[in-house]
Structure formats: structure tokens, C-alpha cells
Design a protein around this motif. Structure first.
Motif, short mmCIF file in Angstrom:
data_model
loop_
_atom_site.label_atom_id
_atom_site.label_comp_id
_atom_site.label_asym_id
_atom_site.label_seq_id
_atom_site.Cartn_x
_atom_site.Cartn_y
_atom_site.Cartn_z
N GLU A 13 1.06 -1.56 -0.13
CA GLU A 13 -0.05 -0.26 -0.06
C GLU A 13 0.60 1.24 -0.11
N ALA A 14 0.41 2.61 -0.36
CA ALA A 14 1.09 3.80 -0.44
C ALA A 14 0.65 4.76 0.04
N ILE A 15 1.49 5.48 1.04
CA ILE A 15 1.32 7.16 1.16
C ILE A 15 1.60 7.94 0.44
N ILE A 16 0.39 8.41 -0.14
CA ILE A 16 1.52 9.49 -0.94
C ILE A 16 1.14 11.14 0.57
N VAL A 17 2.62 11.91 -0.32
CA VAL A 17 2.54 12.66 1.13
C VAL A 17 2.61 14.03 -0.21
N SER A 18 1.22 15.45 0.22
CA SER A 18 1.60 16.22 -0.73
C SER A 18 1.17 17.61 0.56
N ASN A 19 2.51 18.48 -0.48
CA ASN A 19 2.22 20.19 0.10
C ASN A 19 0.97 20.43 -0.51
N PRO A 20 0.11 21.63 0.22
CA PRO A 20 -1.27 22.09 -0.21
C PRO A 20 -0.35 22.67 -1.98
N GLU A 21 0.48 22.07 -2.16
CA GLU A 21 1.24 23.12 -3.68
C GLU A 21 0.55 22.96 -4.71
N VAL A 22 1.24 23.28 -5.94
CA VAL A 22 0.30 23.34 -7.18
C VAL A 22 1.39 22.50 -7.67
N SER A 23 2.72 22.67 -7.77
CA SER A 23 3.95 21.71 -7.70
C SER A 23 3.45 20.13 -6.91
N CYS A 78 2.48 14.42 -7.16
CA CYS A 78 1.70 13.49 -6.39
C CYS A 78 0.86 12.62 -7.86
N ASP A 79 0.62 13.16 -8.48
CA ASP A 79 -0.83 12.76 -9.18
C ASP A 79 -0.28 11.79 -10.27
N ARG A 80 1.60 12.57 -10.34
CA ARG A 80 1.93 11.57 -11.50
C ARG A 80 2.05 10.03 -10.83
N ILE A 81 2.32 10.18 -9.47
CA ILE A 81 2.98 9.26 -8.78
C ILE A 81 1.50 7.89 -8.75
N LYS A 134 3.73 -3.96 -8.91
CA LYS A 134 4.08 -5.57 -8.39
C LYS A 134 2.20 -5.70 -8.32
N VAL A 135 2.07 -4.83 -7.54
CA VAL A 135 0.40 -5.23 -6.91
C VAL A 135 -0.76 -4.32 -8.84
N ALA A 136 0.22 -3.98 -8.97
CA ALA A 136 -0.76 -3.13 -10.44
C ALA A 136 -0.92 -4.06 -11.74
N GLU A 137 0.26 -4.40 -11.49
CA GLU A 137 1.22 -5.58 -13.24
C GLU A 137 0.31 -7.02 -12.18
N ASP A 138 0.09 -7.22 -11.45
CA ASP A 138 -1.25 -8.49 -10.43
C ASP A 138 -2.16 -8.27 -11.24
N GLY A 139 -2.64 -6.78 -11.66
CA GLY A 139 -3.77 -6.59 -11.68
C GLY A 139 -4.45 -6.51 -10.69
N GLY A 140 -3.87 -6.01 -9.12
CA GLY A 140 -4.46 -5.64 -8.13
C GLY A 140 -5.05 -4.46 -7.98
N ARG A 141 -5.18 -3.64 -7.56
CA ARG A 141 -5.66 -2.15 -6.83
C ARG A 141 -4.90 -1.81 -6.32
N MET A 142 -4.04 -0.98 -6.23
CA MET A 142 -2.91 -0.29 -5.00
C MET A 142 -3.94 0.20 -3.83
N PRO A 143 -4.00 -0.12 -2.11
CA PRO A 143 -4.38 1.16 -1.63
C PRO A 143 -3.40 1.91 -1.65
N LYS A 144 -4.19 2.88 -1.65
CA LYS A 144 -3.58 4.70 -1.96
C LYS A 144 -4.61 5.46 -0.25
N HIS A 145 -3.10 5.88 0.54
CA HIS A 145 -3.55 7.28 1.61
C HIS A 145 -2.82 8.17 0.52
N LEU A 146 -4.02 9.32 1.13
CA LEU A 146 -3.39 10.79 1.37
C LEU A 146 -2.69 11.33 2.38
N MET A 147 -1.92 12.04 2.62
CA MET A 147 -1.25 12.46 3.48
C MET A 147 -1.30 14.28 2.91
#
Ligand SMILES: Nc1ncnc2c1ncn2[C@@H]1O[C@H](COP(=O)(O)OP(=O)(O)OP(=O)(O)O)[C@@H](O)[C@H]1O
Ligand SMILES: [Mg+2]
Lengths: 86, 214
Positions: free
Chosen positions: B80-90, B95-98, B107-120
Motif C-alpha cells: 500500500e502507499a502513502i502519498i504525501v503532498s504539500n498544499p501546493e500546485v507543484s 503526487c498525481d504522477r506518482i 507489482k500489485v498493479a501488474e498482477d491485476g490488483g489495485r494499490m491501496p492509497k492514502h493521502l497525507m
């Protein structure tokens, strides 16, 4: 005259930011990955050319394509090793 | 995480792990900056992570900035993934690209799964968001469509903690950022608690003053 306009309108910059992001990301998400493939091939070509003359770290060649708006730009950034003191 | 230390760890088992001085159930695999950054191979990272999985409840891979090789290597074997963002455009843009990479190159995606994601969201300033001078948490969640795991306020306590070489959760556990991190951790562990934005307790005087200066 509205007194608030003296200090700039409230709420403006955040909504501008949100708008900019929505437009930017719409472009980027529409990208089917062909840009990424092109960039990575270009990167390898450039790296090969530069490496013929200068001993560089493969990570020091960075390319960035920017398709925001009507123009597309390609930024190439190559970091050369510091001059040796000898 | 992305280092030749990791590579060495692969060969010499877990001996490159360093036990944290304060938290005895925390081990670090330090990233050394060597000239040969490509010493790390995808297989090397995979085997180290798979080995660590056997001994630890959580293996946290800190990703380097940007969307380069280091980041893709760090995310590759994640569950699973924690995506950390500042409240800034860049930052939101990166984060959108990530997120795109998490859904395609792992690996999860290639095996047909969906990566659980959390936004911080971090370095958040409630006052500035209120006056419209900073993207609000809802804006960022809207744009990225990833559920929030926590909001860490911008705080002087973070620099204070880093000055004395401690994580903010240990240097002052009652500080707003420490509370935010602790809450986010509980959510990661599966607790269902509403996301709050811990704030500095302001004196009445502080409030008045802040209101005027805004
Ligand atoms: N909540 C906060 N309040 C104030 N300052 C903060 C906060 N969070 C982080 N900082 C400051 O921002 C800087 C960068 O933080 P940090 O190293 O956690 O970011 P990072 O995304 O991991 O950076 P890098 O991409 O370089 O690894 C640090 O100097 C830290 O002191
Ligand atoms: Mg970092």
C-alpha cells in the motif's frame, strides 16, 4: 471601492491554484504514455552522446517535457562532474 | 532506502540494519550516497524487501523526491502507499504522477490488483486555507481522489525536533504535528477515526493578534 480590494481579494489564489491544477492534470492524464517512451529514448541517446566525451553519472541527465497550454517544451538538464583539481 | 547499503544488505542478510537508539523495535536501513547509484537493482530491492517482510510487521520505504528511478524502485514492491503532498500546485502535480505510476508500474498493479492509497497533506495552514490563500484539504482530495489519512499542520515544532535530532512524535508528543502523525498511524493500522487537523492552542490575545495580522 471595496476595502478588501486593498488587500487583494479573499480566496483568489487558492481557487486559481485549483483551476491551474485541473487544467494541467487533465492534459497529463490524457497522455497515453507515448511521451514517456519518447523521453526515455531521447534520454538514452543524449546520454550516449555526452558519455562519449565526458564521464557522467547516468542519473545526471534529466529530461522534462511540458505540454501545458499550446506549446510543448523539452527541457534537458545535464549535470557535469566538477572539474578535477590537478 | 535506495542505496548500495541495501545492496550490501542483500548479500549479508540483515546485518546492514541499524537499530534506532530511541525506539527499539525500529530498524533503519540507511541510504548511503555513493557514486554508483545504479548498484541497486530491481531484483536486489525485491529480495531485501521480501526478506524484511519475514521479520517485521511494517517495512516502510521512504521514497526520494520526484518521479525518477528511486521512486519507482521504492514503490515497486509495496502493498500500500502513502502519498504525501504539500498544499501546493507543484507538489499536488507530482503526487498525481506518482498515483499514475502506482497504478501502472507496481507489482500489485501488474498482477491485476489495485494499490491501496492514502493521502497525507502536510505543512497545512488552516488559517491560510480559510482565507483562500492555500489549497484546502478538500481541494486536494478532490483533485487526487485519494482518501485522506491525515493532515499535518505547518508547525515550528518540526524544526525544533529536527534540531535536536528527534522525530516530532518523540520530541513533543502533544504538539499538533505529533498528534497528526499519531492519528494517521492509527488510521493506517485500521482504526476508523475521523480526520482532524490538530491546532496550536491559541491564547485569546494570540487569536486577536493573528486575526489582525492576517
Ligand atoms: N509540518 C511541518 N511544519 C513545518 N516544517 C515542516 C513540516 N514538515 C516538514 N517540514 C520541513 O520541511 C522540510 C522537508 O521535510 P521532509 O524532509 O520531511 O520532506 P521530504 O518530502 O521527505 O523531502 P525530500 O524530498 O528531500 O526527501 C524539512 O526541513 C522540515 O523541517
Ligand atoms: Mg524525504
Amino acid at each position: 471601492m471595496n476595502i478588501l480590494s486593498l488587500f487583494g481579494k479573499r480566496g483568489e489564489s487558492a481557487s486559481v491554484a485549483k483551476n491551474r491544477l485541473q487544467i494541467l492534470l487533465a492534459h497529463e492524464r490524457a497522455d497515453d504514455g507515448s511521451d514517456a517512451v519518447l523521453i526515455s529514448s531521447l534520454r538514452e541517446d543524449i546520454l550516449a552522446v555526452v558519455a562519449k566525451r565526458v564521464d557522467i553519472d547516468p542519473d545526471s541527465v534529466r529530461l522534462e517535457m511540458d505540454r501545458s497550454g499550446d506549446v510543448t517544451t523539452l527541457g534537458i538538464d545535464i549535470e557535469l562532474p566538477a572539474a578535477k583539481a590537478s | 532506502m535506495i542505496s548500495s547499503t541495501l545492496y550490501a544488505a542483500k548479500r549479508r542478510s540483515s546485518t546492514a540494519l541499524v537499530r534506532d537508539k530511541k525506539l527499539h523495535n525500529l530498524f533503519l536501513l540507511p541510504a548511503s550516497q555513493t557514486r554508483d547509484k545504479d548498484a541497486l537493482t530491481e531484483e536486489g530491492v525485491a529480495s531485501v524487501i521480501n526478506e524484511l517482510r519475514m521479520y517485521f510487521d511494517w517495512v516502510i520505504c521512504d521514497s526520494p523526491a520526484g518521479i525518477e528511478r528511486g521512486a519507482t524502485l521504492a514503490m515497486r514492491h509495496a502493498d500500500e502507499a502513502i502519498i504525501v503532498s504539500n498544499p501546493e500546485v507543484s507538489s499536488v502535480r507530482d503526487c498525481d504522477r506518482i498515483i499514475g505510476l502506482l497504478d501502472a508500474k507496481t507489482k500489485v498493479a501488474e498482477d491485476g490488483g489495485r494499490m491501496p492509497k492514502h493521502l497525507m497533506i502536510t505543512r497545512y495552514d488552516t488559517d491560510r486555507a480559510k482565507t483562500g490563500d492555500m489549497l484546502a484539504t478538500d481541494d486536494v482530495v478532490d483533485i487526487l481522489s485519494v482518501p485522506l489519512i491525515g493532515v499535518v499542520p505547518e508547525s515550528k515544532d518540526v524544526l525544533k525536533a529536527s534540531n535536536v535530532g528527534l522525530p516530532v512524535t518523540l520530541s513533543d508528543e502533544n504538539s499538533p504535528p505529533a498528534k497528526a502523525y499519531m492519528e494517521a498511524t492509527r488510521r493506517l493500522l485500521g482504526e476508523n477515526i475521523p480526520v482532524t487537523i490538530p491546532e496550536e492552542k491559541k491564547s485569546l490575545f494570540g487569536k486577536l493578534f493573528k486575526g489582525r495580522a492576517a
